[in-house]
Design a protein around this motif. Structure first.
Motif, PDB file in Angstrom:
ATOM      1  N   ARG A 145       0.827  -1.208   0.000  1.00 55.94           N
ATOM      2  CA  ARG A 145       0.000   0.000   0.000  1.00 55.94           C
ATOM      3  C   ARG A 145       0.861   1.257   0.000  1.00 55.94           C
ATOM      4  NH1 ARG A 145      -4.783  -1.560   4.392  1.00 55.94           N
ATOM      5  NH2 ARG A 145      -5.184  -3.665   3.606  1.00 55.94           N
ATOM      6  N   TRP A 146       1.909   1.232   0.831  1.00 61.83           N
ATOM      7  CA  TRP A 146       2.825   2.377   0.884  1.00 61.83           C
ATOM      8  C   TRP A 146       3.565   2.559  -0.431  1.00 61.83           C
ATOM      9  CZ3 TRP A 146       8.196   1.207   0.805  1.00 61.83           C
ATOM     10  CH2 TRP A 146       9.038   2.332   0.852  1.00 61.83           C
TER      11      TRP A 146
ATOM     12  N   ARG B  81       2.768   1.614  -3.462  1.00 56.61           N
ATOM     13  CA  ARG B  81       1.874   2.110  -4.514  1.00 56.61           C
ATOM     14  C   ARG B  81       1.808   3.633  -4.478  1.00 56.61           C
ATOM     15  NH1 ARG B  81      -2.947  -1.892  -2.828  1.00 56.61           N
ATOM     16  NH2 ARG B  81      -2.290  -3.820  -3.883  1.00 56.61           N
ATOM     17  N   ASP B  82       1.666   4.181  -3.271  1.00 56.36           N
ATOM     18  CA  ASP B  82       1.587   5.636  -3.149  1.00 56.36           C
ATOM     19  C   ASP B  82       2.919   6.300  -3.472  1.00 56.36           C
ATOM     20  OD1 ASP B  82      -1.073   5.583  -2.536  1.00 56.36           O
ATOM     21  OD2 ASP B  82      -0.847   6.138  -0.425  1.00 56.36           O
ATOM     22  N   MET B  83       4.015   5.671  -3.092  1.00 53.53           N
ATOM     23  CA  MET B  83       5.326   6.216  -3.438  1.00 53.53           C
ATOM     24  C   MET B  83       5.490   6.278  -4.962  1.00 53.53           C
ATOM     25  SD  MET B  83       7.429   7.072  -0.878  1.00 53.53           S
ATOM     26  CE  MET B  83       9.162   6.721  -1.242  1.00 53.53           C
TER      27      MET B  83
ATOM     28  N   GLN C 278       3.416   6.854  -7.103  1.00 49.87           N
ATOM     29  CA  GLN C 278       2.582   7.887  -7.721  1.00 49.87           C
ATOM     30  C   GLN C 278       3.053   9.296  -7.359  1.00 49.87           C
ATOM     31  OE1 GLN C 278      -1.818   6.633  -8.008  1.00 49.87           O
ATOM     32  NE2 GLN C 278      -1.016   5.238  -6.449  1.00 49.87           N
ATOM     33  N   ARG C 279       4.207   9.366  -6.679  1.00 53.36           N
ATOM     34  CA  ARG C 279       4.806  10.652  -6.388  1.00 53.36           C
ATOM     35  C   ARG C 279       5.621  11.129  -7.599  1.00 53.36           C
ATOM     36  NH1 ARG C 279       4.440  13.244  -2.365  1.00 53.36           N
ATOM     37  NH2 ARG C 279       6.338  14.390  -2.906  1.00 53.36           N
TER      38      ARG C 279
ATOM     39  N   LEU D 207       4.734  10.555   4.058  1.00 49.01           N
ATOM     40  CA  LEU D 207       3.899   9.481   3.523  1.00 49.01           C
ATOM     41  C   LEU D 207       4.103   8.193   4.312  1.00 49.01           C
ATOM     42  CD1 LEU D 207       1.918   8.659   1.273  1.00 49.01           C
ATOM     43  CD2 LEU D 207       3.898   8.004  -0.105  1.00 49.01           C
TER      44      LEU D 207
ATOM     45  N   GLN E 282       2.190   8.523   7.486  1.00 52.09           N
ATOM     46  CA  GLN E 282       0.761   8.375   7.196  1.00 52.09           C
ATOM     47  C   GLN E 282       0.372   6.910   7.066  1.00 52.09           C
ATOM     48  OE1 GLN E 282      -0.694  10.458   3.654  1.00 52.09           O
ATOM     49  NE2 GLN E 282      -2.091   8.749   3.290  1.00 52.09           N
ATOM     50  N   HIS E 283       1.207   6.125   6.380  1.00 51.40           N
ATOM     51  CA  HIS E 283       0.871   4.718   6.173  1.00 51.40           C
ATOM     52  C   HIS E 283       1.015   3.905   7.450  1.00 51.40           C
ATOM     53  CE1 HIS E 283      -0.190   3.877   1.980  1.00 51.40           C
ATOM     54  NE2 HIS E 283       0.352   5.070   1.772  1.00 51.40           N
TER      55      HIS E 283
ATOM     56  N   ASN F  56      -2.130   4.605   9.203  1.00 48.85           N
ATOM     57  CA  ASN F  56      -3.207   3.840   8.558  1.00 48.85           C
ATOM     58  C   ASN F  56      -3.187   2.381   9.009  1.00 48.85           C
ATOM     59  OD1 ASN F  56      -3.878   6.138   7.157  1.00 48.85           O
ATOM     60  ND2 ASN F  56      -2.997   5.478   5.209  1.00 48.85           N
TER      61      ASN F  56
END
Length: 296
Positions: A117-118, A120-122, A124-125, A197, A200-201, A204
């Motif tokens: 999950r983390w 994936r967000d990285m 998209q940076r 980020l 944040q994860h 979460n």
């Protein structure tokens, strides 16, 4: 433009040189032996004196740094962060996870888990073009793009392709493994947004574990200090719900919970006790609210 990393080997010590600039340490080659099978695995770790006590400690997660962004939750995750090494750039590549990273030790082997999950967000940076230009997120899943070919790297059942991308084997320390680690360490150190980020994860993850535990254990109205220990047990996976339930029913549930899984992880339990010794009073001020899905 993608940053090029050269691998620098000095015996068991590994470093990386980005775009011909100064090299920075990655970690030490370590050996892990399975006690039951006797099989040896090899990988990188920056928890030891060569790296962990110096470079990693320059990038520690501290709750006070995130109070304005994540009030209370930044404090709630700090004891677990301390037990996991506390560094934003903590690295281990020698166990069955093949690749764990960050102050929460996010593990790459779990489908739809914290690492996935983390990451994936990285990906998209905007800085992704500097570090992993051939990886993308499409349809909510990580893929590798080679010309016109799109290769799935993870799905709901397995993360094996991504594990192999990050760490090809457990038989030795390969250049690909060092470079993957170098990219994440450099990215995390160079960009404060990447560290935010990661925090944040981890929050979460903690919220999800408390919510799930509430459904099984009934945590509504329970103090955050007790919930913190439950979350830590769940995050590390050192015991199941039956053991947690038994501890919650004890006369002194907080003390009983601190002993859960202690026979197998005595050092972890010792570190958690020490971390909570000075933080428990602050955590006790809030209780878990099932209806709010938060501490109030």
């Amino acid at each position: 433009m993608a940053i090029h990393f050269d691998v620098v080997r000095d015996g068991k010590h590994f470093s990386a040189r980005p775009d011909n600039s100064a090299a920075f340490p990655i970690g030490l080659k370590v050996t892990y032996r399975n006690k039951k099978t006797g099989v040896e695995r090899f990988g990188l770790s920056n928890d030891g004196n060569y790296f962990g006590s110096n470079e990693a400690k320059k990038q520690l997660y501290c709750a006070k740094d995130y109070e304005s962004v994540y009030p209370f939750w930044c404090d709630f995750i700090e004891p677990t962060a301390i037990c996991e090494g506390q560094s934003f750039i903590s690295l281990n590549t020698y166990d069955r996870a093949r690749f764990t990273f960050g102050f929460g030790q996010f593990a790459a082997h779990v489908p739809d888990g914290d690492f996935i999950r983390w990451f994936r967000d990285m990906l998209q940076r905007p800085e992704v073009v500097d570090y992993f230009p051939n990886l993308e997120v499409r349809g909510g899943r990580i893929v590798k793009v080679e010309d016109t070919k799109v290769i799935p790297m993870e799905d709901a059942a397995s993360t094996e392709p991504l594990q192999l991308y990050l760490n090809p084997t457990l038989d030795d320390v390969e250049d690909a493994e060092v470079i993957a680690a170098a990219k994440l360490i450099h990215w995390t150190g160079a960009h404060p947004e990447a560290r935010l980020l990661q925090a944040q994860h981890m929050i979460n993850t903690a919220r999800r574990l408390v919510t799930e535990s509430d459904k099984r254990l009934g945590l509504d109205g329970i103090g955050a200090d007790i919930c913190c220990v439950v979350m830590d047990v769940r995050h590390q996976g050192r015991a199941g719900f039956d053991d947690l339930q038994a501890a919650l029913r004890a006369k002194k549930p907080f003390e009983a919970l601190l002993e859960v899984g202690g026979h197998g992880e005595p050092e972890r339990v010792k570190n958690l006790k020490a971390a909570l010794d000075t933080r428990r009073d602050g955590l006790k001020k809030k209780k878990w609210s099932r209806s709010m899905g938060d501490f109030v």
